[in-house]
Motif scaffolding. Structure first.
Motif, PDB file in Angstrom:
ATOM      1  N   SER A  49     -31.422   3.602  10.719  1.00 55.60           N
ATOM      2  CA  SER A  49     -31.440   3.073  12.268  1.00 55.60           C
ATOM      3  C   SER A  49     -31.087   3.984  13.098  1.00 55.60           C
ATOM      4  CB  SER A  49     -30.791   1.853  12.238  1.00 55.60           C
ATOM      5  OG  SER A  49     -30.872   1.026  11.304  1.00 55.60           O
ATOM      6  N   LEU A  50     -29.848   4.810  12.959  1.00 51.94           N
ATOM      7  CA  LEU A  50     -29.307   5.730  13.699  1.00 51.94           C
ATOM      8  C   LEU A  50     -30.464   7.100  13.949  1.00 51.94           C
ATOM      9  CD1 LEU A  50     -26.949   6.942  15.070  1.00 51.94           C
ATOM     10  CD2 LEU A  50     -26.434   8.105  13.203  1.00 51.94           C
ATOM     11  N   ILE A  51     -31.056   7.538  13.059  1.00 54.21           N
ATOM     12  CA  ILE A  51     -32.090   8.488  13.131  1.00 54.21           C
ATOM     13  C   ILE A  51     -33.187   7.853  14.016  1.00 54.21           C
ATOM     14  CG2 ILE A  51     -33.810   9.899  11.871  1.00 54.21           C
ATOM     15  CD1 ILE A  51     -31.813  10.191   9.734  1.00 54.21           C
ATOM     16  N   THR A  52     -33.640   6.524  13.848  1.00 55.61           N
ATOM     17  CA  THR A  52     -34.665   6.036  14.439  1.00 55.61           C
ATOM     18  C   THR A  52     -34.250   6.017  15.987  1.00 55.61           C
ATOM     19  OG1 THR A  52     -35.379   4.821  12.626  1.00 55.61           O
ATOM     20  CG2 THR A  52     -36.277   3.906  14.567  1.00 55.61           C
ATOM     21  N   PHE A  93     -35.082  10.256  22.457  1.00 56.30           N
ATOM     22  CA  PHE A  93     -35.739  11.511  22.950  1.00 56.30           C
ATOM     23  C   PHE A  93     -37.195  11.334  23.175  1.00 56.30           C
ATOM     24  CE2 PHE A  93     -32.209  13.631  20.779  1.00 56.30           C
ATOM     25  CZ  PHE A  93     -31.733  14.492  21.968  1.00 56.30           C
ATOM     26  N   GLY A  94     -37.954  10.049  22.461  1.00 57.87           N
ATOM     27  CA  GLY A  94     -39.149   9.980  23.099  1.00 57.87           C
ATOM     28  C   GLY A  94     -39.321   9.233  24.387  1.00 57.87           C
ATOM     29  N   TYR A  95     -38.479   8.475  24.770  1.00 57.11           N
ATOM     30  CA  TYR A  95     -38.146   7.877  25.856  1.00 57.11           C
ATOM     31  C   TYR A  95     -38.090   8.886  26.820  1.00 57.11           C
ATOM     32  CZ  TYR A  95     -36.712   4.998  29.847  1.00 57.11           C
ATOM     33  OH  TYR A  95     -36.329   4.567  31.279  1.00 57.11           O
ATOM     34  N   LYS A  96     -37.062   9.789  26.849  1.00 61.34           N
ATOM     35  CA  LYS A  96     -36.786  10.939  27.659  1.00 61.34           C
ATOM     36  C   LYS A  96     -38.057  11.668  27.937  1.00 61.34           C
ATOM     37  CE  LYS A  96     -32.648  10.474  28.943  1.00 61.34           C
ATOM     38  NZ  LYS A  96     -32.182  10.295  30.455  1.00 61.34           N
ATOM     39  N   LEU A  97     -38.683  11.965  26.951  1.00 60.56           N
ATOM     40  CA  LEU A  97     -39.867  12.885  26.898  1.00 60.56           C
ATOM     41  C   LEU A  97     -41.074  12.219  27.847  1.00 60.56           C
ATOM     42  CD1 LEU A  97     -41.542  15.420  25.995  1.00 60.56           C
ATOM     43  CD2 LEU A  97     -42.226  14.261  24.222  1.00 60.56           C
TER      44      LEU A  97
END
Length: 137
Positions: free
Chosen positions: A100-103, A109-113
């Motif tokens: 869960s933490l890795i997800t 980071f996907g949202y920031k990108l």
């Protein structure tokens, strides 16, 4: 991974042997093939042992709940003895929390990108519109 498999195996085996009647189980240490005592017989044996009341009650609770009995020579307090299911549950919770933490990190980071790229595209569109407005004048 090996501890998870090792401690998860008894639960799997006991689930597979759930259909076996308790009276049919034969003690592996017995050369004569004696059957394992029933719960009532175990409780009678505990009563005849001459233990202190709190120790007797603790032992009876463990028998009725199906918890492993503490080893006499292990030197470990009964409260610190983990059942295999408890260890497997702990390992599963630990694994799921790490996943869960890795997800969550990937999602962040996907949202920031995504926001960065969409902002860049919006700025490009504004520049194109400004250039078209200047050409029309």
């Amino acid at each position: 991974m090996w501890p998870s498999l090792f401690f998860g195996l008894p639960g799997f085996v006991s689930a597979q042997e759930a259909d076996v009647d308790a009276g049919d189980i034969v003690n592996a240490d017995s050369a004569e093939g004696q059957k394992m005592p029933s719960t009532e017989e175990l409780l009678q044996m505990v009563d005849s042992m001459g233990l202190a009341e709190d120790e007797k009650q603790n032992l009876i609770d463990r028998i009725l709940k199906g918890l492993p009995l503490p080893a006499a020579d292990a030197g470990v307090e009964p409260e610190k003895v983990f059942a295999a299911a408890d260890y497997f549950t702990y390992q599963t919770i630990l694994f799921l929390s790490m996943v869960s933490l890795i997800t969550l990190i990937f999602v962040f980071f996907g949202y920031k990108l995504y926001t960065s790229l969409s902002e860049r595209e919006r700025k490009r569109e504004e520049k194109r519109k400004l250039k078209q407005m200047k050409k029309k004048k």
